[in-house]
Design a protein around this motif. Structure first.
Motif, PDB file in Angstrom:
ATOM      1  N   THR A   4      84.698  36.200  27.711  1.00  0.00           N
ATOM      2  CA  THR A   4      83.767  35.253  28.489  1.00  0.00           C
ATOM      3  C   THR A   4      84.033  35.952  29.899  1.00  0.00           C
ATOM      4  OG1 THR A   4      85.542  34.014  27.725  1.00  0.00           O
ATOM      5  CG2 THR A   4      83.776  34.000  26.111  1.00  0.00           C
ATOM      6  N   ASN A  60      70.012  40.387  21.416  1.00  0.00           N
ATOM      7  CA  ASN A  60      70.280  40.167  21.784  1.00  0.00           C
ATOM      8  C   ASN A  60      70.328  41.759  21.717  1.00  0.00           C
ATOM      9  OD1 ASN A  60      72.632  38.285  22.393  1.00  0.00           O
ATOM     10  ND2 ASN A  60      73.318  38.232  20.020  1.00  0.00           N
ATOM     11  N   ASN A 102      77.574  33.618  26.272  1.00  0.00           N
ATOM     12  CA  ASN A 102      77.027  33.345  27.066  1.00  0.00           C
ATOM     13  C   ASN A 102      76.897  33.852  29.056  1.00  0.00           C
ATOM     14  OD1 ASN A 102      74.446  32.605  25.500  1.00  0.00           O
ATOM     15  ND2 ASN A 102      75.376  30.346  25.362  1.00  0.00           N
ATOM     16  N   SER A 103      78.500  33.531  28.865  1.00  0.00           N
ATOM     17  CA  SER A 103      79.051  33.728  29.868  1.00  0.00           C
ATOM     18  C   SER A 103      78.020  35.513  30.689  1.00  0.00           C
ATOM     19  CB  SER A 103      80.475  33.482  30.555  1.00  0.00           C
ATOM     20  OG  SER A 103      81.251  34.667  29.538  1.00  0.00           O
ATOM     21  N   LYS A 113      75.538  36.632  29.044  1.00  0.00           N
ATOM     22  CA  LYS A 113      73.815  37.359  29.006  1.00  0.00           C
ATOM     23  C   LYS A 113      73.616  36.378  30.195  1.00  0.00           C
ATOM     24  CE  LYS A 113      73.901  35.707  24.552  1.00  0.00           C
ATOM     25  NZ  LYS A 113      73.390  35.387  23.366  1.00  0.00           N
ATOM     26  N   ASN A 114      74.221  35.041  30.540  1.00  0.00           N
ATOM     27  CA  ASN A 114      73.500  34.410  31.850  1.00  0.00           C
ATOM     28  C   ASN A 114      74.276  35.400  32.869  1.00  0.00           C
ATOM     29  OD1 ASN A 114      72.374  33.242  30.076  1.00  0.00           O
ATOM     30  ND2 ASN A 114      73.726  31.839  30.190  1.00  0.00           N
ATOM     31  N   GLU A 124      70.780  36.158  15.321  1.00  0.00           N
ATOM     32  CA  GLU A 124      70.397  37.077  16.844  1.00  0.00           C
ATOM     33  C   GLU A 124      70.558  38.465  16.877  1.00  0.00           C
ATOM     34  OE1 GLU A 124      74.276  36.009  18.439  1.00  0.00           O
ATOM     35  OE2 GLU A 124      75.194  33.923  17.017  1.00  0.00           O
TER      36      GLU A 124
END
Length: 253
Positions: free
Chosen positions: A135, A184, A158-159, A161-162, A180
């Protein structure tokens, strides 16, 4: 035979003769496809280069002395047999491009200080043995492209992907759960503007074209889905078994 096991010996003279001028005027040390099995210590005397290409060799380890290349903006290590990277790689603060694709990296052997590369724009970790992504890579706020394809990932944090500037995330051919898989596996698509109009505001030719497109879409909806095949991940067993012949698509242009 013994010479083949040791790999090709790179001398300082050979290294100097391998320096090229890159497309943007930088100095590029190109030692790709040379049969190198160990990191050539002599190139530490050429630590003022902007780009270093050691791809398509047989390197298993990158030493901590890589930190001497403080001017480095571009580092290509793809298609070797690298099992781990040194923590010292996090000191290369000017690095904007890092390609470690098609090696033998595991999640355990990803250096924690990889997240210190604050100016990194492109990171390629595809074709390795990663079962998760730290992450902490969410700290790479300048990242625009990341390759995670052909690994053993079941999720992406998410850290990552965002990330605010991320435009392309290639995570194809990973064993994601069905829920997913679609999210993804495809590149990130960001919509800047979306325009909606009513039929009465369209001219006749535009309206006709829209209706034709809608009819074509409806035809596809009525086609029964083909039987799904069980996903296969042969590259997870032998990540070095294949690699793209041309890695230039990952390079900043």
């Amino acid at each position: 035979k013994a010479k083949g096991q040791k790999g090709k010996k790179i001398t300082l003279k050979m290294a100097k003769n391998s320096i090229r001028i890159s497309f943007d005027g930088g100095r590029r040390l190109d030692l790709s496809h040379m049969g190198i099995t160990t990191f050539p210590k002599c190139i530490l005397k050429l630590d003022d280069v902007d780009e270093l290409d050691l791809s398509r060799n047989m390197l298993k380890k990158i030493p901590g002395s890589i930190q001497k290349f403080q001017k480095l903006r571009w580092l290509d290590l793809h298609s070797n047999q690298i099992e781990e990277l040194p923590e010292a790689i996090g000191t290369l603060q000017n690095l904007s491009y890092l390609n470690i694709c098609n090696n033998k990296l595991t999640t355990k052997n990803l250096p924690e200080k990889l997240n210190l590369l604050k100016n990194l724009h492109i990171l390629n970790l595809g074709l390795n043995c990663l079962d998760s992504i730290p992450t902490s890579l969410g700290a790479l706020k300048e990242l625009k492209e990341i390759g995670l394809f052909d690994n053993a990932l079941t999720t992406i944090p998410n850290s990552v992907k965002n990330l605010p500037k991320l435009k392309k995330l290639n995570a194809k051919r990973n064993p994601f759960p069905d829920s997913e898989q679609e999210e993804n596996a495809d590149s990130i698509k960001r919509i800047d503007k979306l325009y909606l109009v009513q039929e009465k505001d369209l001219c006749s030719s535009c309206l006709k074209r829209c209706q034709e497109e809608e009819d074509n879409l409806n035809k596809f909806k009525n086609v029964p889905p083909s039987p799904s095949k069980k996903p296969s991940f042969p590259l997870l067993l032998t990540p070095n078994s294949s690699a793209k012949d041309n890695q230039e698509e990952w390079r900043i242009r």
